[in-house]
Design a protein around this motif. Sequence first.
Motif, short mmCIF file in Angstrom:
data_model
loop_
_atom_site.label_atom_id
_atom_site.label_comp_id
_atom_site.label_asym_id
_atom_site.label_seq_id
_atom_site.Cartn_x
_atom_site.Cartn_y
_atom_site.Cartn_z
N GLN A 100 11.36 11.70 -8.45
CA GLN A 100 12.14 12.53 -7.61
C GLN A 100 13.20 12.10 -6.80
OE1 GLN A 100 11.44 16.19 -7.57
NE2 GLN A 100 9.60 15.34 -9.20
N LYS A 101 13.50 10.64 -7.47
CA LYS A 101 14.69 9.91 -7.12
C LYS A 101 14.67 10.08 -5.36
CE LYS A 101 16.39 10.38 -10.91
NZ LYS A 101 16.71 8.96 -11.67
N ASP A 102 13.38 9.66 -4.20
CA ASP A 102 12.73 9.46 -3.21
C ASP A 102 12.66 8.02 -3.07
OD1 ASP A 102 13.12 9.79 -0.52
OD2 ASP A 102 10.96 11.79 -0.42
N PHE A 103 13.73 7.62 -3.18
CA PHE A 103 13.66 5.47 -3.34
C PHE A 103 12.89 5.57 -2.06
CE2 PHE A 103 16.96 6.54 -6.07
CZ PHE A 103 16.03 6.34 -7.78
N LYS A 104 13.14 5.50 -0.46
CA LYS A 104 12.49 5.63 0.08
C LYS A 104 11.19 6.31 0.15
CE LYS A 104 16.65 5.26 3.15
NZ LYS A 104 17.31 5.98 4.23
N ARG A 105 10.90 7.19 -0.27
CA ARG A 105 9.03 6.91 0.33
C ARG A 105 9.02 6.79 -0.84
NH1 ARG A 105 7.50 11.94 2.61
NH2 ARG A 105 9.03 13.35 3.10
N ALA A 106 9.26 6.10 -2.00
CA ALA A 106 8.47 5.53 -2.95
C ALA A 106 8.49 4.31 -2.69
CB ALA A 106 9.06 5.79 -4.71
N ARG A 107 8.74 3.74 -2.12
CA ARG A 107 8.77 2.19 -1.51
C ARG A 107 8.20 2.14 -0.11
NH1 ARG A 107 14.32 1.44 -0.72
NH2 ARG A 107 14.50 0.65 -2.69
N SER A 108 8.15 3.85 0.41
CA SER A 108 7.19 3.64 1.20
C SER A 108 5.26 3.52 0.72
CB SER A 108 6.95 4.63 1.73
OG SER A 108 6.08 5.03 3.18
N VAL A 109 5.57 4.21 -0.48
CA VAL A 109 4.30 4.36 -0.76
C VAL A 109 3.59 2.74 -1.64
CG1 VAL A 109 2.85 5.34 -3.04
CG2 VAL A 109 4.26 5.97 -1.53
N TRP A 110 4.03 2.15 -1.78
CA TRP A 110 4.21 0.13 -2.78
C TRP A 110 4.30 -0.10 -0.99
CZ3 TRP A 110 3.26 0.17 -6.99
CH2 TRP A 110 3.81 1.19 -8.69
N GLU A 111 4.53 0.26 -0.25
CA GLU A 111 4.23 -0.87 0.92
C GLU A 111 2.98 -0.77 1.14
OE1 GLU A 111 5.86 -3.19 2.01
OE2 GLU A 111 7.53 -3.05 0.80
N ARG A 112 3.00 0.69 0.85
CA ARG A 112 0.96 1.42 2.24
C ARG A 112 -0.37 0.62 0.67
NH1 ARG A 112 1.13 6.76 2.37
NH2 ARG A 112 -0.70 7.27 2.78
N ALA A 113 0.11 0.55 0.14
CA ALA A 113 -0.84 0.17 -1.00
C ALA A 113 -0.82 -1.19 -1.67
CB ALA A 113 0.02 0.31 -2.71
N LEU A 114 0.11 -1.90 -0.68
CA LEU A 114 0.07 -3.40 -1.19
C LEU A 114 -0.96 -3.72 0.72
CD1 LEU A 114 3.58 -4.69 -1.82
CD2 LEU A 114 1.04 -4.11 -2.20
N ASP A 115 -0.51 -2.65 1.42
CA ASP A 115 -1.52 -2.98 2.82
C ASP A 115 -3.02 -2.72 2.31
OD1 ASP A 115 0.53 -2.97 4.49
OD2 ASP A 115 0.74 -0.72 4.63
N ARG A 119 -3.93 -8.67 -2.32
CA ARG A 119 -4.32 -9.84 -3.22
C ARG A 119 -4.41 -8.99 -5.21
NH1 ARG A 119 -8.34 -9.97 0.68
NH2 ARG A 119 -8.00 -12.01 1.53
N ASP A 120 -3.64 -8.38 -5.52
CA ASP A 120 -4.23 -7.52 -6.56
C ASP A 120 -2.49 -8.13 -6.97
OD1 ASP A 120 -4.23 -6.84 -9.03
OD2 ASP A 120 -4.54 -4.57 -8.29
N HIS A 121 -2.45 -8.77 -7.57
CA HIS A 121 -0.93 -9.05 -8.39
C HIS A 121 -0.37 -8.23 -9.22
CE1 HIS A 121 -2.90 -10.20 -12.21
NE2 HIS A 121 -2.04 -9.80 -12.36
N THR A 122 -0.91 -7.09 -9.80
CA THR A 122 -0.78 -6.45 -10.68
C THR A 122 0.57 -5.11 -10.24
OG1 THR A 122 -2.68 -5.51 -11.16
CG2 THR A 122 -2.17 -6.02 -12.48
N THR A 149 4.58 -16.14 -2.16
CA THR A 149 4.53 -16.30 -0.45
C THR A 149 3.17 -16.24 -0.94
OG1 THR A 149 7.11 -16.70 0.30
CG2 THR A 149 4.96 -16.89 1.89
N LEU A 150 2.63 -15.72 -0.76
CA LEU A 150 1.34 -14.60 -0.49
C LEU A 150 0.33 -15.04 -2.23
CD1 LEU A 150 1.76 -11.43 0.82
CD2 LEU A 150 1.21 -13.27 2.31
N LEU A 151 0.66 -15.34 -2.79
CA LEU A 151 0.10 -15.47 -4.02
C LEU A 151 0.35 -17.14 -5.18
CD1 LEU A 151 -0.76 -12.48 -5.41
CD2 LEU A 151 -2.25 -13.55 -4.14
N PRO A 152 1.15 -18.17 -4.83
CA PRO A 152 1.61 -19.13 -5.53
C PRO A 152 0.68 -19.38 -6.74
CG PRO A 152 0.34 -20.20 -3.23
CD PRO A 152 0.14 -18.48 -3.45
N ARG A 153 -0.35 -19.03 -7.01
CA ARG A 153 -1.29 -19.30 -7.67
C ARG A 153 -0.90 -18.33 -9.16
NH1 ARG A 153 -1.78 -24.91 -7.76
NH2 ARG A 153 -1.95 -25.90 -5.71
N VAL A 154 -0.83 -17.75 -8.45
CA VAL A 154 -0.90 -16.49 -9.75
C VAL A 154 0.85 -16.38 -11.27
CG1 VAL A 154 -0.51 -13.76 -10.02
CG2 VAL A 154 -1.41 -14.94 -8.39
#
Length: 531
Positions: A100-115, A119-122, A149-154
């Motif tokens: 939907q070209k809403d990149f801010k919302r997409a970025r927000s979803v990725w950040e929430r997923a990483l929260d 540790r999931d490098h994928t 920085t968080l996963l230097p061994r991957v």
Amino acid sequence: MQERCGNAQDKGHTIAEKHPPIQRVKNKTAAPIQVTAEQILREARECQEAEIRPPKQKITNRTELADHRLRKRKAYEDSIHCARWNKSVWVKYAKQEESQKDFKRARSVWERALDVDYRDHTMWLKYASFEMKNKFINHARNVWERAVTLLPRVDQLWYKYIHMEEMLGNVAGARQIFERWMSWEPDQQAWLSYVKFELRFKEIERARAIFERFVACQPKVSAWIRFAKFEMKNGELGRARRCYERAVDKWADDEEAEMLFVAFAEFEEKCKETERTRCIYKFALDHIPKGRPDLYRKFVGFEKQYGDREGIEDAIVRKRRFQYEDEVKKNPLNYDSWFDYIHLEESGGNKERIREVYERAIANVPPAEEKRYWQRYIYLWINYALYEELDAQDMERTRAVYRECRKLIPHQKFSFAKIWLMAAQFEIRQFNLDGARLILGNAIGQAPKDKIFKKYIEIELQLGNMDRCRKLYEKYLEWSPENCYAWSKFAEFERSLSETERARAIFELAIAQPALDMPELLWKVRVLGLH
């Protein structure tokens, strides 16, 4: 009553109709038309109804689009609320916002997923891929920086980050990322990737410096071999040879040394240095642990290609030596293999090797103190003594071999007359009669046998010591009074000295013994001898 019977009959009739009796198949011949399982499945698939799919909706104005987006977001938020750990929902949600070209919302979803799970490098890979695909380079760099920085061994995170910088033409930045990665001392493939990166930009000296750091960080044989091959590929034969020599100084006694020596020899062979190659193979065969088939096979093939007859024979001998080493290692009590191994070394004539193999062979003492287990083993000692006397001509070592062998045998349970007699005969050949008499006297005291008495008497008789013979016969008869052979030989001995009365007295004593083994032999000798 009749009504009840009628009801029961109707009920039984109903039950029979519901469950008819099973009838046997009378005609078991094949049907004219055969139906396969594939045909049944095909017909079942054709009879299925078409899948009901919702109709495609066409959005015509902004209001409908906003409603559609709201419904989608609500559905994804509900799914996340129910299964927050389900990563596929987060990915689909982010891709929906991206479409939907809403990149801010997409970025927000990725950040929430990483929260949820950083540790999931994928997730990091997909997040950075989203930023790169939409050409948000600085955002992508930010994602990669946080990821490494968080996963230097991957390793995959480092590879992707460097690849992005290299595609952007930022060589200095990619090199800097490599340096940060190398500070973590990664595996061999990471160092080689760094080398390949420098080679792509023709930075030979930088690549060489990386290899130096690589072999210092991971001192393995494979690392040194790769370093030498790198120098050889760049035409630096002297540098390549020095790499191999430095590696040999450090890893000559290591378990992986075989691979190093083979690579070194193949390098010298490519350089047409035949003598150097031969010296490397021989040095390797003498220093690395036994049981390395590849090295022997390579050496034999090299000698067949470049060597003369003596070199080929030497290579074959070394290969056979390896085979015998393998056999005696699997079964140290296989004395036939030891005999073959000793014969091989004796054909070479190297005294040190021959003695080493003899010492290793006689060290494998049979586990049980039973004579049947020792009968083959004792010939190792006999052959060892004969080798020292006849081939090496070291009389002191021969005497020591006989002495150690006599100490090892458990004479209280069994003994070997051959060892005593051979030791005594050796002393006689050395003109040491006192030593021979001492050995035979000990034999009579520790493990008396017929052979020992007979041989001792024969020796003293040849020397003309009649009194000693007489005493030996007396000892013989004290040990075995039922032995008619000993009595008859004692009497014949006295008769040969014209001591008829002594001979007659010996026969009288023999006849008086309570249990003789062959009295008829004694009577026969007495009649023929005295008359």
